[in-house]
Enzyme design. Structure first.
Site, PDB file in Angstrom:
ATOM      1  N   ASP A  64       0.760  -1.253   0.000  1.00  0.00           N
ATOM      2  CA  ASP A  64       0.000   0.000   0.000  1.00  0.00           C
ATOM      3  C   ASP A  64       0.794   1.309   0.000  1.00  0.00           C
ATOM      4  OD1 ASP A  64      -1.722  -2.074   0.440  1.00  0.00           O
ATOM      5  OD2 ASP A  64      -2.930  -1.027   1.913  1.00  0.00           O
TER       6      ASP A  64
ATOM      7  N   TYR B 279       4.858   0.025   8.111  1.00  0.00           N
ATOM      8  CA  TYR B 279       4.073  -0.716   7.127  1.00  0.00           C
ATOM      9  C   TYR B 279       4.946  -1.187   5.958  1.00  0.00           C
ATOM     10  CZ  TYR B 279      -0.865  -1.193   5.628  1.00  0.00           C
ATOM     11  OH  TYR B 279      -2.097  -1.620   5.272  1.00  0.00           O
TER      12      TYR B 279
ATOM     13  N   GLU C 156       1.630  -8.847  11.894  1.00  0.00           N
ATOM     14  CA  GLU C 156       1.415  -8.418  10.503  1.00  0.00           C
ATOM     15  C   GLU C 156       2.764  -8.155   9.828  1.00  0.00           C
ATOM     16  OE1 GLU C 156      -0.995  -4.901  10.365  1.00  0.00           O
ATOM     17  OE2 GLU C 156      -1.362  -5.044   8.207  1.00  0.00           O
TER      18      GLU C 156
HETATM   19  C1  2M8 Z   1      -3.323  -3.833   3.814  1.00  0.00           C
HETATM   20  O1  2M8 Z   1      -4.206  -3.139   2.955  1.00  0.00           O
HETATM   21  C2  2M8 Z   1      -5.477  -2.641   3.413  1.00  0.00           C
HETATM   22  C3  2M8 Z   1      -6.197  -2.061   2.208  1.00  0.00           C
HETATM   23  O2  2M8 Z   1      -6.461  -3.074   1.280  1.00  0.00           O
HETATM   24  C4  2M8 Z   1      -5.361  -1.595   4.487  1.00  0.00           C
HETATM   25  O3  2M8 Z   1      -4.263  -1.067   4.738  1.00  0.00           O
HETATM   26  O4  2M8 Z   1      -6.381  -1.272   5.097  1.00  0.00           O
HETATM   27  C5  2M8 Z   1      -2.138  -4.337   2.958  1.00  0.00           C
HETATM   28  O5  2M8 Z   1      -1.078  -4.776   3.749  1.00  0.00           O
HETATM   29  C6  2M8 Z   1      -2.607  -5.433   2.007  1.00  0.00           C
HETATM   30  O6  2M8 Z   1      -1.533  -6.002   1.314  1.00  0.00           O
HETATM   31  C7  2M8 Z   1      -3.367  -6.539   2.770  1.00  0.00           C
HETATM   32  O7  2M8 Z   1      -3.915  -7.437   1.848  1.00  0.00           O
HETATM   33  C8  2M8 Z   1      -4.481  -5.942   3.645  1.00  0.00           C
HETATM   34  C9  2M8 Z   1      -5.129  -6.985   4.546  1.00  0.00           C
HETATM   35  O8  2M8 Z   1      -4.153  -7.714   5.233  1.00  0.00           O
HETATM   36  O9  2M8 Z   1      -3.959  -4.903   4.478  1.00  0.00           O
END
Ligand code: 2M8
Length: 458
Positions: free
Chosen positions: A191, A385, A429
C-alpha cells in the site's frame, strides 16, 4: 533463542514444531468467520481487517491445505463468490454488514455503480493474483486421496481462474505487454510503499474532491505504524475517480492519474499462469496457446520494460510519464527470483543483493530477512508498514522462488529465519528488521498460514 537452527535433539525439535503449529492453527481458528450461507472466510486480523481480503485468502488457503482441505476450499469458494462477471476479483469481499473498517461497502457501492458486480458487496479494486497457486496446491492435496474429487475441483476452478487472468491480460493490458496495470496503490498489496511516492506527489487532492470519511485503522493500531492522513486522502480520491468512471477499464484507462505496470503483480500473474497452463493441460481445455502467448509477452517485457541492467534489479513502470520507478526494495528483487526467467547461474550471481548492506546483509539487522525497503534509503522506517518492515508473505515468496531454482541453501535460510522470527515474536502483521519486534496487527492470518506451510517443508 533460535530454536530452528540451534537444536539438534529430534524430540525437542518435534515438540517446538508441534507447538508452533498449534499456535498458528489457533490464530487461524480465531480469525475464521462461518457464514449463514454455508461459506466462510478468514479475517486477516480480527479487529483491523474484519472482511475477506483477496491475496490474504490465497496465502491462508495454503496453510489450510496442510491440515483442513475443506476449509481451504471454502476459503476459495467464498472469495470467488465475489468474482465479477467480467472476471475481476476484488480486493475485499464484504460478506458481513459493514463494521469498523474504512473503506466499506457503502463507499465502493459496486452493485449500484456497475452491472458487472456479483451478488455480494465488494471493493472496486483488485490485488495480486496468487489464487492459481493456492488452487493448484489444493488440487495436489486432493489428488493424494481422491482422483475424481481433485479433477472435479479443477474443473470447477479452471474457468474462474482463466477468466480472471484473461481480465488482467486484456482489460489491464491493452498494450499487450503481458504486464498488469494497477490503478491504485492498494491494488499492489504494498500500500504505502515509496514506489508510489512520486506518482502520488503529482496528484493534488482538494478537500472538496473527496467525501468526509473516518479512518478506523488508527483506532486499532498505533498511528505511527500506518499510512499518513495525506496518503489516505489520496487513496480515497483515486477510489472515487474509479467509481466515477463506473469501474470501467476503458474509461479509466483514458486519463486516470495512477496507472502503473506493477512488476510484482505481473510476476505473480506470470507464475500463476504457469499453474494455469498445467491445469489446462490436465483438463485438455485447448487454451494452451493463449496462456503461452500471455507468458511470452511477460518474458519479453521482463527484459525490455522491468529489468534495469545497470542496477541489476526490476522496476515498476509508470505509464503516466513513461518511466521506470527506480526504488531499491525487496520488490525489485522479488520478480527476479520468483519469475524463474533467468538461468540458475545468473540467479546465483544476482543473489549478491541479499548479502548487501541495503538488504540487511553483513549483520546490519537483527533479523536476516528482507526488509520492504533498502535500509539505507532515507525513507526507510522500521515501523511504517510497507516502508521498511519485514513481511512474511514476501519472504515466503522469495523462499518459493529459491526452492523452484533448487537453490536449497538460500531457500533454507529464508525458511529458518522466518520460523525463528515467528517462534520468538508471535504472528504479527510485520516486523522491524532492526529489532525483530512484531508490529501492526497481532494474530495475523497469512503469517500463521505461511508458517504452517514452512513447517511442512522442514
Ligand atoms: C493492507 O491493505 C489494506 C487495504 O487493502 C489496508 O491497509 O487497510 C495491505 O497490507 C494489504 O496487502 C493486505 O492485503 C491488507 C489486509 O491484510 O492490508
Amino acid at each position: 533463542m533460535n530454536a530452528f537452527t540451534k537444536l539438534r535433539n529430534y524430540k525437542i525439535e518435534q515438540k517446538i514444531k508441534e507447538d508452533l503449529f498449534e499456535k498458528a492453527k489457533k490464530v487461524l481458528d480465531e480469525n475464521w468467520v462461518e457464514l449463514p450461507n454455508g461459506l466462510g472466510y478468514t479475517r486477516p486480523a480480527d479487529k483491523l481487517y474484519p472482511f475477506q481480503w483477496n491475496w490474504d485468502s490465497g496465502f491462508t488457503a495454503y496453510g489450510y491445505c496442510h491440515y483442513d482441505i475443506e476449509k481451504a476450499i471454502k476459503e476459495m469458494d467464498s472469495l470467488f463468490f465475489g468474482q465479477w462477471k467480467n472476471g475481476f476479483l476484488p480486493s475485499i469481499v464484504f460478506h458481513i454488514p459493514s463494521v469498523n473498517y474504512f473503506t466499506n461497502a457503502e463507499f465502493w457501492n459496486v452493485k449500484k455503480v456497475t452491472d458487472q458486480a456479483p451478488n455480494v458487496d465488494t471493493s472496486g479494486i483488485s490485488q495480486p493474483p496468487v489464487h492459481a497457486l493456492a488452487i493448484w496446491h489444493i488440487y495436489k492435496k486432493l489428488l493424494e486421496k481422491d482422483y475424481k474429487k481433485a479433477i472435479k475441483f479443477l474443473e470447477e476452478y479452471y474457468p474462474r481462474l482463466f477468466k480472471l487472468h484473461k481480465y488482467y491480460l486484456e482489460k489491464r493490458d491493452p498494450e499487450g505487454t503481458g504486464l498488469v496495470t494497477i490503478y491504485h496503490p492498494w491494488e499492489s498489496g504494498f500500500d504505502n510503499s515509496p514506489r508510489w511516492d512520486e506518482i502520488l506527489s503529482r496528484i493534488k487532492v482538494d478537500k472538496d474532491d473527496i467525501p468526509p470519511y473516518k479512518r478506523h485503522d488508527i483506532n486499532v493500531v498505533d498511528k505511527k505504524y500506518r499510512p499518513s492522513d495525506e496518503d489516505y486522502d489520496k487513496y480515497v480520491y483515486l477510489a472515487i475517480l474509479l467509481k466515477n468512471n463506473g469501474y470501467e477499464d476503458e474509461r479509466i484507462y483514458r486519463d486516470h492519474p495512477f496507472r502503473i505496470k506493477d512488476k510484482v503483480f505481473s510476476t505473480i500473474l506470470y507464475i500463476a499462469n504457469k499453474r494455469l497452463l498445467a491445469m489446462s493441460g490436465i483438463l485438455k481445455t485447448g487454451d494452451d496457446n493463449e496462456i503461452k502467448e500471455w507468458m511470452r509477452r511477460f518474458e519479453f517485457s521482463f527484459y525490455h520494460i522491468l529489468w534495469n541492467e545497470e542496477d541489476k534489479l526490476c522496476y515498476d513502470f509508470d505509464l503516466t510519464i513513461h518511466k521506470q520507478i527506480k526504488i531499491k526494495s525487496v520488490d525489485s528483487l522479488l520478480p527476479v527470483i520468483l519469475a524463474g526467467i533467468f538461468p540458475r547461474s545468473k540467479i546465483k550471481q544476482l543473489a549478491y543483493h541479499l548479502d548487501s548492506v541495503n538488504f540487511c546483509g553483513k549483520n546490519m539487522c537483527k533479523v536476516k530477512l528482507l526488509p520492504s525497503l533498502d535500509i539505507r534509503d532515507e525513507r526507510f522506517s522500521q515501523y511504517l508498514y510497507w516502508r521498511g518492515p519485514i513481511w512474511i508473505n514476501v519472504n515466503w515468496l522469495i523462499w518459493k522462488g529459491f526452492m523452484e531454482y533448487q537453490l536449497k541453501e538460500r531457500a533454507r535460510d529464508f525458511q529458518i529465519h522466518i520460523l525463528n522470527l515467528v517462534n520468538r515474536e508471535g504472528f504479527w502483521e510485520y516486523y522491524s528488521p532492526l529489532t525483530g519486534k512484531g508490529l501492526g496487527a497481532d494474530n495475523f492470518s497469512w503469517t500463521a498460514a505461511l508458517t504452517i506451510d514452512l513447517l511442512n517443508h522442514l
